[in-house]
Design a protein around this motif. Structure first.
Motif, PDB file in Angstrom:
ATOM      1  N   THR A 262       0.838  -1.210   0.000  1.00 32.68           N
ATOM      2  CA  THR A 262       0.000   0.000   0.000  1.00 32.68           C
ATOM      3  C   THR A 262       0.867   1.252   0.000  1.00 32.68           C
ATOM      4  O   THR A 262       0.552   2.250  -0.671  1.00 32.68           O
ATOM      5  CB  THR A 262      -0.937   0.005   1.229  1.00 32.68           C
ATOM      6  OG1 THR A 262      -1.747  -1.168   1.197  1.00 32.68           O
ATOM      7  CG2 THR A 262      -1.826   1.231   1.227  1.00 32.68           C
ATOM      8  N   VAL A 263       1.960   1.190   0.736  1.00 29.83           N
ATOM      9  CA  VAL A 263       2.907   2.320   0.730  1.00 29.83           C
ATOM     10  C   VAL A 263       3.424   2.553  -0.684  1.00 29.83           C
ATOM     11  O   VAL A 263       3.506   3.697  -1.153  1.00 29.83           O
ATOM     12  CB  VAL A 263       4.091   2.055   1.684  1.00 29.83           C
ATOM     13  CG1 VAL A 263       5.157   3.149   1.521  1.00 29.83           C
ATOM     14  CG2 VAL A 263       3.623   1.983   3.119  1.00 29.83           C
ATOM     15  N   GLU A 264       3.764   1.478  -1.373  1.00 23.14           N
ATOM     16  CA  GLU A 264       4.284   1.580  -2.731  1.00 23.14           C
ATOM     17  C   GLU A 264       3.273   2.226  -3.669  1.00 23.14           C
ATOM     18  O   GLU A 264       3.634   3.032  -4.538  1.00 23.14           O
ATOM     19  CB  GLU A 264       4.681   0.200  -3.244  1.00 23.14           C
ATOM     20  CG  GLU A 264       5.902  -0.379  -2.543  1.00 23.14           C
ATOM     21  CD  GLU A 264       6.170  -1.822  -2.935  1.00 23.14           C
ATOM     22  OE1 GLU A 264       5.293  -2.426  -3.610  1.00 23.14           O
ATOM     23  OE2 GLU A 264       7.231  -2.352  -2.568  1.00 23.14           O
ATOM     24  N   ILE A 265       1.991   1.871  -3.479  1.00 18.87           N
ATOM     25  CA  ILE A 265       0.936   2.459  -4.320  1.00 18.87           C
ATOM     26  C   ILE A 265       0.809   3.949  -4.047  1.00 18.87           C
ATOM     27  O   ILE A 265       0.743   4.772  -4.980  1.00 18.87           O
ATOM     28  CB  ILE A 265      -0.411   1.743  -4.069  1.00 18.87           C
ATOM     29  CG1 ILE A 265      -0.342   0.298  -4.579  1.00 18.87           C
ATOM     30  CG2 ILE A 265      -1.547   2.503  -4.738  1.00 18.87           C
ATOM     31  CD1 ILE A 265      -1.542  -0.552  -4.207  1.00 18.87           C
ATOM     32  N   HIS A 266       0.774   4.316  -2.759  1.00 20.70           N
ATOM     33  CA  HIS A 266       0.700   5.743  -2.410  1.00 20.70           C
ATOM     34  C   HIS A 266       1.922   6.488  -2.944  1.00 20.70           C
ATOM     35  O   HIS A 266       1.813   7.617  -3.442  1.00 20.70           O
ATOM     36  CB  HIS A 266       0.626   5.916  -0.894  1.00 20.70           C
ATOM     37  CG  HIS A 266      -0.699   5.551  -0.302  1.00 20.70           C
ATOM     38  ND1 HIS A 266      -1.896   6.028  -0.798  1.00 20.70           N
ATOM     39  CD2 HIS A 266      -1.024   4.768   0.769  1.00 20.70           C
ATOM     40  CE1 HIS A 266      -2.894   5.557  -0.074  1.00 20.70           C
ATOM     41  NE2 HIS A 266      -2.389   4.781   0.879  1.00 20.70           N
ATOM     42  N   ARG A 267       3.072   5.843  -2.855  1.00 17.72           N
ATOM     43  CA  ARG A 267       4.310   6.466  -3.302  1.00 17.72           C
ATOM     44  C   ARG A 267       4.284   6.696  -4.817  1.00 17.72           C
ATOM     45  O   ARG A 267       4.680   7.763  -5.307  1.00 17.72           O
ATOM     46  CB  ARG A 267       5.485   5.570  -2.910  1.00 17.72           C
ATOM     47  CG  ARG A 267       6.852   6.144  -3.190  1.00 17.72           C
ATOM     48  CD  ARG A 267       7.902   5.307  -2.480  1.00 17.72           C
ATOM     49  NE  ARG A 267       9.237   5.746  -2.756  1.00 17.72           N
ATOM     50  CZ  ARG A 267      10.304   5.390  -2.043  1.00 17.72           C
ATOM     51  NH1 ARG A 267      10.157   4.579  -0.997  1.00 17.72           N
ATOM     52  NH2 ARG A 267      11.509   5.807  -2.368  1.00 17.72           N
ATOM     53  N   MET A 268       3.801   5.701  -5.564  1.00  9.46           N
ATOM     54  CA  MET A 268       3.716   5.818  -7.015  1.00  9.46           C
ATOM     55  C   MET A 268       2.744   6.936  -7.408  1.00  9.46           C
ATOM     56  O   MET A 268       3.031   7.756  -8.293  1.00  9.46           O
ATOM     57  CB  MET A 268       3.261   4.492  -7.620  1.00  9.46           C
ATOM     58  CG  MET A 268       3.148   4.511  -9.145  1.00  9.46           C
ATOM     59  SD  MET A 268       2.629   2.907  -9.812  1.00  9.46           S
ATOM     60  CE  MET A 268       0.990   2.748  -9.068  1.00  9.46           C
TER      61      MET A 268
END
Length: 205
Positions: free
Chosen positions: A171-177
């Motif tokens: 989820t962090v990766e999605i928010h980061r992207m």
């Protein structure tokens, strides 16, 4: 330096105001005089450099620049006082003054101080433009994306961010992207630079 440089003098003492005005005109510049900050702000000129007396207890520079910022404006400021110690000078510069002069001010002193201030003003203006752009970019983020950006600025990894926010690494990766896309950042390093500018502008926790 151009002869038509405008120096705005904020001084409540008539004698000092007259002497400073005479000094400014003697250097080939134009002087505009004001008895206090409120009079200056009512007129709010669009250009020039401000020469303002710092209070014995400090705060005049901070108040002036904060008032200008609230109006979406900025001008290079030189502080002056009848006397000053190192603490007063450091505080005035910390508050935003580009230089500090002690009365009586000589023509060479003022000439040098204005030259230094104008040289630095270009750098300060460029910084303000970066801060304004970063503020606009960060404003497009969701609260969670802003949290992720702030964490990246702090040097945290995706795993650290996930633990802090109580979400998965994915989820962090999605928010980061999503955050990188909204910022128009080409890399995480680019996003960190934007985040740092936004923090310095006071628009990212």
């Amino acid at each position: 330096m151009q002869n038509k440089q405008v120096i705005h003098i904020l001084e409540d003492d008539d004698l000092h105001r007259a002497r400073l005005s005479s000094l400014v005109y003697g250097l080939g510049w134009h002087a505009e005089i004001y008895s206090d900050t409120s009079e200056f702000l009512r007129i709010l000129p669009s250009g020039g450099l401000v020469l303002v007396r710092e209070n014995p207890e400090g705060g005049a520079i901070e108040e002036l620049l904060a008032a200008l910022k609230s109006r979406g404006s900025w001008m290079p400021v030189i502080a002056f006082a009848g006397s000053a110690n190192a603490t007063t000078i450091v505080q005035a510069v910390f508050d935003g003054a580009l230089d500090f002069l002690v009365l009586p001010i000589s023509a060479p002193e003022l000439l040098s101080a204005v030259g230094r201030a104008l040289d630095r003003a270009g750098d300060v203006f460029a910084m303000r433009q970066r801060h304004a752009l970063a503020t606009a970019q960060v404003a497009a983020l969701t609260p969670r994306e802003s949290e992720v950006l702030a964490a990246l600025v702090d040097g945290k990894t995706n795993k650290d961010i996930g633990q802090d926010l109580g979400i998965s690494v994915r989820t962090v990766e999605i928010h980061r992207m999503n955050m990188l896309g909204k910022l128009g950042a080409k890399s995480s390093a680019d996003a960190v630079r934007i985040g740092y500018d936004a923090i310095n502008a006071g628009h990212l926790a």
